[in-house]
Write a protein that holds these residues in place. Structure first.
Motif, PDB file in Angstrom:
ATOM      1  N   SER A 168      11.105  -9.487  -3.302  1.00 56.78           N
ATOM      2  CA  SER A 168      11.473 -10.066  -2.000  1.00 56.78           C
ATOM      3  C   SER A 168      11.573  -9.402  -0.677  1.00 56.78           C
ATOM      4  N   ALA A 169      11.882  -8.156  -0.862  1.00 47.46           N
ATOM      5  CA  ALA A 169      12.246  -7.203   0.255  1.00 47.46           C
ATOM      6  C   ALA A 169      10.708  -7.146   0.806  1.00 47.46           C
ATOM      7  N   GLY A 170       9.696  -6.696   0.041  1.00 43.92           N
ATOM      8  CA  GLY A 170       8.534  -6.366   0.411  1.00 43.92           C
ATOM      9  C   GLY A 170       7.742  -7.537   0.884  1.00 43.92           C
ATOM     10  N   ALA A 171       8.032  -8.958   0.855  1.00 42.48           N
ATOM     11  CA  ALA A 171       7.684  -9.922   1.602  1.00 42.48           C
ATOM     12  C   ALA A 171       8.067 -10.046   2.765  1.00 42.48           C
ATOM     13  N   ASN A 172       9.095  -9.344   3.243  1.00 39.71           N
ATOM     14  CA  ASN A 172       9.631  -9.493   4.957  1.00 39.71           C
ATOM     15  C   ASN A 172       8.718  -9.140   5.524  1.00 39.71           C
ATOM     16  N   PRO A 173       8.273 -10.073   6.568  1.00 42.86           N
ATOM     17  CA  PRO A 173       7.416  -9.648   7.879  1.00 42.86           C
ATOM     18  C   PRO A 173       7.817  -8.655   8.604  1.00 42.86           C
ATOM     19  N   ALA A 174       9.157  -8.219   8.689  1.00 39.02           N
ATOM     20  CA  ALA A 174       9.551  -7.249   9.613  1.00 39.02           C
ATOM     21  C   ALA A 174       9.335  -5.731   8.768  1.00 39.02           C
ATOM     22  N   LEU A 175       8.908  -5.695   7.450  1.00 36.45           N
ATOM     23  CA  LEU A 175       8.729  -4.379   6.943  1.00 36.45           C
ATOM     24  C   LEU A 175       7.448  -3.833   7.689  1.00 36.45           C
ATOM     25  N   PRO A 176       7.613  -2.460   8.005  1.00 34.55           N
ATOM     26  CA  PRO A 176       6.669  -1.741   8.716  1.00 34.55           C
ATOM     27  C   PRO A 176       5.277  -1.548   7.887  1.00 34.55           C
ATOM     28  N   GLU A 177       4.208  -1.542   8.451  1.00 37.47           N
ATOM     29  CA  GLU A 177       2.874  -1.719   7.643  1.00 37.47           C
ATOM     30  C   GLU A 177       2.615  -0.456   6.979  1.00 37.47           C
ATOM     31  N   ASP A 178       3.268   0.644   7.420  1.00 38.64           N
ATOM     32  CA  ASP A 178       2.860   1.853   6.438  1.00 38.64           C
ATOM     33  C   ASP A 178       3.877   1.696   5.157  1.00 38.64           C
ATOM     34  N   GLU A 179       5.387   1.081   5.286  1.00 42.04           N
ATOM     35  CA  GLU A 179       6.175   0.959   4.328  1.00 42.04           C
ATOM     36  C   GLU A 179       5.493  -0.076   3.300  1.00 42.04           C
ATOM     37  N   MET A 180       4.767  -1.211   3.842  1.00 48.63           N
ATOM     38  CA  MET A 180       4.391  -2.189   3.064  1.00 48.63           C
ATOM     39  C   MET A 180       3.176  -1.543   2.063  1.00 48.63           C
TER      40      MET A 180
END
Length: 63
Positions: free
Chosen positions: A40-52
């Motif tokens: 669920s945390a990985g689906a957050n659109p605010a997660l920076p691209e490098d962290e995704m």
């Protein structure tokens, strides 16, 4: 409609709150390390691209 055997309390669940882009980034990063919350945390659109990209890499998903 909630099923009677659902042990969760009523109201917003942690998984739903984790996809809210207003969630503070430090909370989002913490949730990434909790197995039952990580997807669920990985689906957050605010997660920076490098962290995704790092999340996907750890999951074995090709970029």
């Amino acid at each position: 409609m909630r099923q009677q055997h659902d042990p969760r309390p009523p109201g917003p669940q942690p998984h739903r709150r984790l996809i809210d882009p207003r969630l503070p980034l430090h909370r989002l990063r913490e949730a990434l390390h909790v197995p039952e919350l990580a997807s669920s945390a990985g689906a957050n659109p605010a997660l920076p691209e490098d962290e995704m990209a790092a999340v996907l890499d750890r999951a074995g998903v090709p970029a």
